[in-house]
Design a protein around this motif. Structure first.
Motif, short mmCIF file in Angstrom:
data_model
loop_
_atom_site.label_atom_id
_atom_site.label_comp_id
_atom_site.label_asym_id
_atom_site.label_seq_id
_atom_site.Cartn_x
_atom_site.Cartn_y
_atom_site.Cartn_z
N GLU A 300 0.92 -1.29 -0.33
CA GLU A 300 -0.21 -0.33 0.02
C GLU A 300 0.66 1.33 0.00
O GLU A 300 1.69 1.65 0.80
N LYS A 301 0.54 1.94 -0.89
CA LYS A 301 2.08 2.90 -1.30
C LYS A 301 0.93 4.35 -1.49
O LYS A 301 -0.81 4.42 -2.77
N CYS A 302 1.16 5.79 -0.77
CA CYS A 302 0.69 6.63 -1.05
C CYS A 302 1.82 7.82 -2.19
O CYS A 302 2.81 7.97 -1.13
N TYR A 304 2.92 12.09 -3.40
CA TYR A 304 2.22 13.42 -2.61
C TYR A 304 3.50 14.35 -4.27
O TYR A 304 4.11 13.67 -4.12
N LYS A 322 -2.33 16.67 -3.16
CA LYS A 322 -3.45 16.19 -1.99
C LYS A 322 -2.40 14.29 -2.20
O LYS A 322 -2.56 14.46 -3.06
N PRO A 323 -2.49 13.78 -1.72
CA PRO A 323 -1.98 11.90 -1.55
C PRO A 323 -3.19 11.32 -2.09
O PRO A 323 -3.87 11.67 -1.99
N LYS A 324 -1.96 10.78 -2.83
CA LYS A 324 -3.16 9.73 -3.94
C LYS A 324 -2.12 8.17 -4.14
O LYS A 324 -1.06 8.55 -3.39
N THR A 325 -2.85 7.21 -3.83
CA THR A 325 -2.89 6.22 -3.83
C THR A 325 -1.62 5.72 -5.07
O THR A 325 -2.29 6.11 -6.59
N PHE A 326 -1.07 5.02 -4.62
CA PHE A 326 0.03 4.72 -6.05
C PHE A 326 -0.43 3.86 -7.24
O PHE A 326 -0.91 3.03 -6.92
N THR A 330 -0.41 7.68 -11.92
CA THR A 330 -1.88 8.46 -11.22
C THR A 330 -1.73 9.88 -11.45
O THR A 330 -1.43 10.52 -11.76
N GLU A 356 7.01 9.55 -1.27
CA GLU A 356 6.29 8.55 -1.09
C GLU A 356 6.31 8.36 0.80
O GLU A 356 7.17 9.09 0.64
N ARG A 362 8.81 9.94 5.00
CA ARG A 362 9.06 10.59 3.46
C ARG A 362 10.21 9.71 2.79
O ARG A 362 10.57 9.87 3.44
#
Length: 401
Positions: A300-302, A304, A322-326, A330, A356, A362
């Motif tokens: 699971e990675k996000c 930004y 905003k953070p986005k799911t990798f 993306t 990441e 980070r």
């Protein structure tokens, strides 16, 4: 006698309001005096602190002038140096000079084969007769356990610089599809201990990871020797790369290789749109898409993005997405407005950093730099933006690390 007694009793029973009023008045006056004294004391402390800093700076300038005068007298010349005018320069001019240096670094820091020529390390790297040193390490691949073992022994003959605290950053890189592709991703990343003030440091760090035999053909090890800097970017000294397809199983291979010029690796691409708004004195930066390979083998990675803008020798306040799911592609679709100082000078540098996210830290994925007069895609994108006023212009740029 009977008439005087009631009158005496009457005066004895009267409430004594006047003494209490004096008490409260004196208490309030003393509190007021205390506050005034505290304010005066605070002002005097601030003045003493400022005068102390001023005398320190003046002492430094006088010392620099004295040393420069002695040096010029020894050489028989009268040279003008930048330190002589340091005391006469205002603070904002000194800040502008520091930002100019940062802008020059941005112009060369993010190209695939760049080095900072203004730094002594960069000057040594461009001198073919000057040795940058060697790096000793060993590699062992255990076919039964599917384990890769790396031992960083040490370095030899590094350039001697003041406060040269050295460490080695290790990255295990793998090509996305085949070795002919330019797009890579970082499988593992390690860092040795920092050795202080030693031109031939000994590290002795060992790193191990699980690696399938089929991945050896499209993987490589990058060892980059750097000077540690606590307050800024670490200074790259040189690097060594080894393709893992040359390894022999169950046999330790020792290497002692010369450091080569440090280069950047392409780990992805970012689609960026630029729009020039001269009437409102703004520039609009659109972060549309980010394309990268798999990152660090985490499930699971996000990710930004952070956008920094330097314009007219002034650094604007950075903005974050905003953070986005990798994913392999993306989608952000976000725009960021930056106000430019007056007068408008479209001599800007835009730095886009992809990170990441981890629970407590980070990890930098890659960076893309755009500026006026840049090489290849940078300069072309900027020129197209200047020709298309108030119209967004989008283009892909490589993410480098």
């Amino acid at each position: 006698m009977t008439q005087e007694r009631p009158s005496a009793l009457y005066f004895q029973n009267l409430p004594l309001l006047f003494p209490d009023l004096w008490k409260y008045g004196m208490l309030a006056l003393s509190i007021l005096f205390l506050l005034v004294a505290l304010i005066i004391l605070t002002c005097q402390l601030c003045r003493c602190w400022r005068s102390r800093n001023f005398f320190k700076e003046r002492k430094f300038v006088n010392k620099a002038q004295k040393e420069t005068t002695q040096e010029n007298a020894f050489q028989g010349k009268t040279l003008q140096t930048s330190l002589l005018g340091f005391g006469a320069q205002p603070c904002h001019e000194i800040k502008i000079q520091n930002i100019r240096k940062e802008l020059k670094k941005l112009g060369v820091c993010f190209s695939p084969s760049s080095a900072n020529k203004n730094h002594p390390v960069g000057i040594l790297a461009n001198d073919p007769d000057q040795s940058q040193g060697k790096l000793r390490f060993s590699l062992l691949y255990n076919k039964k356990r599917l384990e890769l073992l790396l031992t960083v022994a040490g370095a030899l003959g590094l350039p001697r610089l003041e406060c040269s605290n050295t460490f080695v950053q290790v990255r295990l890189l793998s090509w996305a599809s085949s070795p002919s592709s330019d797009l890579q991703h970082i499988v593992h990343e390690w860092q040795t201990q920092v050795v202080k003030n030693d031109s031939s440091p000994t590290f002795g760090d060992q790193f191990a990871c699980i690696l399938q035999e089929a991945e050896l053909t499209r993987s490589s090890i990058k060892l980059e020797v750097k000077y540690f800097d606590r307050y800024s970017r670490h200074i790259p000294l040189g690097e060594v790369r080894v393709a893992l397809n040359t390894l022999r199983t169950f046999e330790s291979m020792e290497f002692c290789k010369e450091l080569q010029k440090a280069t950047k690796d392409t780990v992805g691409e970012v689609l960026v749109s630029l729009k020039c708004l001269p009437i409102s004195q703004r520039i609009e930066i659109g972060l549309l898409k980010v394309k990268t390979a798999s990152l660090y083998n985490s499930a699971e990675k996000c990710i930004y993005a952070r956008i920094d803008v330097f314009c007219n020798h002034h650094k604007q306040k950075h903005q974050k997405s905003k953070p986005k799911t990798f994913a392999s592609m993306t989608v952000f679709n976000e725009t960021f407005l930056f106000h430019l100082p007056n007068p408008i000078v479209w001599d800007c540098a835009v730095l886009i950093s992809i990170y990441e996210m981890h629970p407590k830290s980070r990890q930098l994925v890659g960076q893309a730099a755009l500026r006026k007069g840049g090489t290849n895609n940078m300069g072309d994108h900027w020129e197209r933006m200047m020709q298309s006023i108030q119209q967004p212009v989008a283009k892909w740029h490589p993410l480098l690390i």
